[in-house]
Design a protein around this motif. Sequence first.
Motif, PDB file in Angstrom:
ATOM      1  N   UNK A 183       4.315   1.995   7.417  1.00  0.00           N
ATOM      2  CA  UNK A 183       2.832   1.519   7.765  1.00  0.00           C
ATOM      3  C   UNK A 183       2.057   2.506   7.101  1.00  0.00           C
ATOM      4  N   UNK A 184       1.980   3.546   7.027  1.00  0.00           N
ATOM      5  CA  UNK A 184       1.065   4.590   6.742  1.00  0.00           C
ATOM      6  C   UNK A 184       1.175   4.799   5.230  1.00  0.00           C
ATOM      7  N   UNK A 185       2.457   4.674   4.630  1.00  0.00           N
ATOM      8  CA  UNK A 185       2.542   4.540   3.373  1.00  0.00           C
ATOM      9  C   UNK A 185       2.115   3.180   2.727  1.00  0.00           C
ATOM     10  N   UNK A 186       2.360   2.210   3.405  1.00  0.00           N
ATOM     11  CA  UNK A 186       1.797   0.883   2.816  1.00  0.00           C
ATOM     12  C   UNK A 186       0.332   0.895   2.696  1.00  0.00           C
ATOM     13  N   UNK A 187      -0.351   1.408   3.814  1.00  0.00           N
ATOM     14  CA  UNK A 187      -1.901   1.517   3.643  1.00  0.00           C
ATOM     15  C   UNK A 187      -2.193   2.375   2.560  1.00  0.00           C
ATOM     16  N   UNK A 188      -1.452   3.383   2.290  1.00  0.00           N
ATOM     17  CA  UNK A 188      -1.976   4.410   0.904  1.00  0.00           C
ATOM     18  C   UNK A 188      -1.618   3.594  -0.383  1.00  0.00           C
ATOM     19  N   UNK A 189      -0.409   3.122  -0.487  1.00  0.00           N
ATOM     20  CA  UNK A 189       0.089   2.728  -1.670  1.00  0.00           C
ATOM     21  C   UNK A 189      -0.736   1.162  -2.048  1.00  0.00           C
ATOM     22  N   UNK A 190      -0.832   0.407  -0.864  1.00  0.00           N
ATOM     23  CA  UNK A 190      -1.496  -0.725  -1.525  1.00  0.00           C
ATOM     24  C   UNK A 190      -2.866  -0.603  -1.905  1.00  0.00           C
ATOM     25  N   UNK A 191      -3.551   0.417  -1.179  1.00  0.00           N
ATOM     26  CA  UNK A 191      -5.153   0.808  -1.726  1.00  0.00           C
ATOM     27  C   UNK A 191      -4.804   1.489  -3.100  1.00  0.00           C
ATOM     28  N   UNK A 192      -4.102   2.473  -3.188  1.00  0.00           N
ATOM     29  CA  UNK A 192      -4.052   3.387  -4.316  1.00  0.00           C
ATOM     30  C   UNK A 192      -3.805   2.486  -5.384  1.00  0.00           C
ATOM     31  N   UNK A 193      -2.849   1.445  -5.440  1.00  0.00           N
ATOM     32  CA  UNK A 193      -2.535   0.741  -6.663  1.00  0.00           C
ATOM     33  C   UNK A 193      -3.364  -0.735  -6.713  1.00  0.00           C
ATOM     34  N   UNK A 194      -3.918  -0.922  -5.710  1.00  0.00           N
ATOM     35  CA  UNK A 194      -4.717  -2.229  -5.675  1.00  0.00           C
ATOM     36  C   UNK A 194      -3.669  -3.288  -5.561  1.00  0.00           C
ATOM     37  N   UNK A 195      -3.122  -3.495  -4.324  1.00  0.00           N
ATOM     38  CA  UNK A 195      -1.996  -4.771  -4.372  1.00  0.00           C
ATOM     39  C   UNK A 195      -2.744  -5.853  -3.424  1.00  0.00           C
ATOM     40  N   UNK A 196      -2.490  -6.976  -3.770  1.00  0.00           N
ATOM     41  CA  UNK A 196      -3.175  -8.187  -3.094  1.00  0.00           C
ATOM     42  C   UNK A 196      -2.217  -8.379  -1.798  1.00  0.00           C
ATOM     43  N   UNK A 197      -2.420  -7.767  -0.754  1.00  0.00           N
ATOM     44  CA  UNK A 197      -1.680  -7.808   0.590  1.00  0.00           C
ATOM     45  C   UNK A 197      -2.641  -7.881   1.954  1.00  0.00           C
ATOM     46  N   UNK A 198      -2.310  -8.865   2.752  1.00  0.00           N
ATOM     47  CA  UNK A 198      -3.088  -8.961   4.019  1.00  0.00           C
ATOM     48  C   UNK A 198      -2.233  -8.326   4.960  1.00  0.00           C
TER      49      UNK A 198
END
Length: 334
Positions: free
Chosen positions: A156-171
């Motif tokens: 979860x913590x990795x997903x929070x970081x990665x989704x924001x770091x490379x801008x992924x369209x995820x809810x």
Amino acid sequence: MGGMVLAVEHALARLRRMHVIRFFEEAAAEAWFAGKVRGSVHQSIGQEAVAVGICEGLRRDDWLASNHRGHGHAIAKGADPRAMMLELYGRRGGTCGGKGGSMHIADFSVGMLGANGVVGDGVTLALGAAHAAVIQGQDRIAAAMFGDGAMNRGPLLEALNWSAAIALPILLVCEDNHYSATTRTADVTAGPGPIARAEAFGLYAESVDGNDLDAVIEASTRVAARVRETRGPVFLHCRTYRWRGHFAPDKGAYRDPEEHARLMANDPIARYAAVLAAAGVEAGAIARVEEEARAEIAAHVADAEAAPWPEEREAFTDVQDLGAPDELARWVVA
Ligand SMILES: Cc1ncc(C[n+]2csc(CCOP(=O)(O)OP(=O)(O)O)c2C)c(N)n1
Ligand SMILES: [Mg+2]
């Protein structure tokens, strides 16, 4: 006038879907106790408005990854409850040919990436699906449903970081029912809460009453549109409560009876039925969708009990080939 009739029909369909989820899970637990369904059965009873409300904000071709408590998510995303019941019973015609069971129900035809027995790992699948949508230039988005307990896991913590770091369209949808299996999540969680945690990674985050279907639909529709337009992540925290224990045989003795009674009185289905009644929907129509849902699930159970088992030779189809020696395959099938 026509618009109003349509709105009432949509509202009744949503109410019916919540009933279908609840009856499905009551039947699943009953079948588990009768020894007819193997593996674990985790009920999401009390959380139906989150599943239905989130999926109202998603398109059919958006992806949804789920967790171990995933029956409601699958039904809300459009998976066929009859095939799901056959799947639980391990029969031919099940969503995954009877090989997956409760915790592996996946139906890519409706964007359902699957339930997942590993806490937090569904999120990484949704992350991959969101990344694929970017690479393929599609305007789909991915959503992930996970619990308050999952918020303490690395993925979860990795997903929070990665989704924001490379801008992924995820809810990212945290379904907060206050418990992680048999542990009160607050007792094992540092910091000021899930919203602050998401915001610390730069995500837009908000919280909603997960037992208020209209509120979840409003929030989900708005934030899913934001994900689609910005091609970046959003975090949605849904406050809810699960009525049953962690899995079918768990009686939930670790819970405070007073708090349990108070939270159970906040039933998302009864609340939505009351909203419809207050808006002038006939009591007969409200009662009818409940009876329809009950009858539908009873029919699915009867079908599942009568359905044939998969052919033995299908044991090695549609499963990952880990290179089992022919000898082993012969021994298992024989
Ligand atoms: C990696 C991992 N650790 C532990 C477990 C055992 N386990 C299954 S569900 C669960 C708690 C999950 O809590 P939460 O994410 O809040 O979901 P809920 O059960 O409340 O829906 C645990 C610890 C597991 N399945 N996977
Ligand atoms: Mg939880």
